[in-house]
Write an enzyme that holds these catalytic residues in place. Structure first.
Site, mmCIF file in Angstrom:
data_model
loop_
_atom_site.group_PDB
_atom_site.id
_atom_site.type_symbol
_atom_site.label_atom_id
_atom_site.label_comp_id
_atom_site.label_asym_id
_atom_site.label_seq_id
_atom_site.Cartn_x
_atom_site.Cartn_y
_atom_site.Cartn_z
ATOM 1 N N CYS A 131 0.834 -1.206 0.000
ATOM 2 C CA CYS A 131 0.000 0.000 0.000
ATOM 3 C C CYS A 131 0.877 1.268 0.000
ATOM 4 O O CYS A 131 1.507 1.563 -0.992
ATOM 5 C CB CYS A 131 -0.995 -0.062 1.160
ATOM 6 S SG CYS A 131 -2.367 1.094 0.981
ATOM 7 N N HIS A 241 -3.643 -5.299 0.386
ATOM 8 C CA HIS A 241 -3.120 -5.754 1.679
ATOM 9 C C HIS A 241 -3.210 -7.259 1.853
ATOM 10 O O HIS A 241 -4.200 -7.742 2.407
ATOM 11 C CB HIS A 241 -3.925 -5.100 2.811
ATOM 12 C CG HIS A 241 -3.608 -3.668 3.035
ATOM 13 N ND1 HIS A 241 -2.610 -3.259 3.897
ATOM 14 C CD2 HIS A 241 -4.153 -2.546 2.519
ATOM 15 C CE1 HIS A 241 -2.544 -1.937 3.895
ATOM 16 N NE2 HIS A 241 -3.470 -1.473 3.069
ATOM 17 N N GLU A 243 -1.798 -9.057 4.040
ATOM 18 C CA GLU A 243 -1.756 -9.456 5.462
ATOM 19 C C GLU A 243 -3.113 -9.327 6.149
ATOM 20 O O GLU A 243 -3.346 -9.950 7.184
ATOM 21 C CB GLU A 243 -0.704 -8.614 6.214
ATOM 22 C CG GLU A 243 -1.108 -7.190 6.590
ATOM 23 C CD GLU A 243 -1.255 -6.234 5.411
ATOM 24 O OE1 GLU A 243 -0.818 -6.600 4.296
ATOM 25 O OE2 GLU A 243 -1.817 -5.141 5.590
#
Ligand SMILES: *[C@@H]1O[C@H](CO)[C@@H](O)[C@H](O)[C@H]1NC(C)=O
Ligand SMILES: *[C@@H]1O[C@H](CO)[C@@H](O)[C@H](O)[C@H]1NC(C)=O
Ligand SMILES: *[C@@H]1O[C@H](CO)[C@@H](O)[C@H](O)[C@H]1NC(C)=O
Length: 314
Positions: A131, A241, A243
């Site tokens: 990001c 993202h 994660e």
């Protein structure tokens, strides 16, 4: 061999060294990789809380077999250079700080430069930007900010893979069913107000020559690059993202389907396997143990933050 152009740095790249940078150390694997995760300024500092790392990035790397060292902001170039020689890779997380003037941006610039120099010498060192981290990488590579506003704060999207993604290092070992899910199901979480449009990316010679675009996305109006990998360096970025799918629950749009969770794991495993090609290590066991994130405790912040848990630092 023609893909290199690093505008922001004045050294010339010896072309003969390029492939050795990407390949040479690949035979010897370091199965105890330690990856740095860069901290960033908190929005409103208070005692003991000047910077933070979202715990999801730590869990993400740990889940694929790495240990994590927090990389503090506002340290000297000398300190970063010493730490660089101890780490096996670095991750620039998402966040909300300036990509040109923050402590995060300054540290990222130093690690980026050290990584270019090391990789050119055959000293493998992966750099990952998620990001804001991808946005910072584009600034470092192009020498300028090319961000445009997009309506992408809190949307999950499928990836529009490019033709070039088929030859990518990042996705080549992904199972076919997962690639099909990524291309067809909205399982990549986007939390950004800014993006680099495909048009601006392709219009910038430095970016276009340095990175292969693996996927794009659109907010309905503007197409932007969403996954990149450098042609000749182990440098990678996602605007989305990976994660969050497994480790963040604060927003309704974060995908947690089986394919979404599998995405988290395969992305983490890719980066950790890249870090295993780095043979850097701490000068001593004590220095290694002192640096690890295990010396810090995460705080539960999910009540009022986008992150379930954060590590705060002085
Ligand atoms: C980092 O340095 C900047 C000035 O360069 C300062 O404004 C900021 O508070 C510092 N942050 C931390 C966490 O020390
Ligand atoms: C932004 O996208 C959302 C869907 O994700 C949509 O509901 C909204 O109308 C869009 N806003 C604008 C200004 O286009
Ligand atoms: C995917 O990208 C291609 C190339 O830019 C574009 O022509 C196509 O419309 C995109 N598809 C979607 C669904 O956005």
């Amino acid at each position: 061999m023609s893909h290199i152009c690093v505008a922001s740095f004045s050294f010339l790249i010896p072309l003969t060294l390029l492939y050795s940078a990407v390949i040479s150390d690949a035979q010897k694997l370091n199965n105890r990789p330690i990856i740095g995760v860069l901290a960033q300024e908190v929005y409103s500092p208070s005692p003991g809380k000047n910077s933070y790392i979202a715990a999801s990035y730590v869990k993400y790397l740990e889940s694929a077999g790495a240990r994590v060292v927090p990389v503090m902001i506002n340290r000297t170039e000398e300190e970063y250079t010493i730490l660089f020689k101890s780490l096996n890779g670095i991750l620039f997380p998402g966040g909300e700080v300036s990509i040109s003037s923050s402590g995060y941006a300054k540290a990222a610039a130093i690690f980026y430069k050290l990584a270019l120099e090391a990789n050119l010498k055959g000293d493998y060192f992966p750099v990952w930007g998620t990001c804001l981290g991808l946005e910072a990488l584009t600034v470092l590579t192009s020498g300028k900010s090319l961000l445009s506003p997009t309506n992408t704060t809190g949307v999950s999207l499928s990836l529009n893979f490019t033709e070039e993604s088929k030859d990518s290092r990042m996705f080549k070992d992904f199972p076919e069913d997962l690639m099909t899910s990524l291309a067809n199901e909205a399982i990549t979480e986007n939390s950004h107000q800014w993006s680099v449009t495909t048009e601006d990316f392709n219009g910038d010679e430095n970016l276009k020559k340095f990175y292969r675009v693996l996927s794009t996305n659109t907010d309905g109006q503007t197409e932007f690059v969403s996954t990149i990998e450098a042609y000749d360096f182990p440098i990678y970025g996602t605007q989305w993202h990976p994660e969050k799918n497994a480790f963040e629950w604060t927003k309704a749009n974060i995908p947690h389907s089986p394919a979404a969770i599998k995405t988290t794991f395969y992305m983490a495993q890719f980066l950790v396997n890249e870090a295993k090609k780095s043979l850097h290590k701490f000068p001593s066991r004590d220095e290694e143990l002192n640096a690890l994130i295990y010396n810090y405790q995460p705080t539960y912040t999910g009540w009022k933050s986008a992150f379930e848990q954060k590590y705060y630092f002085d």
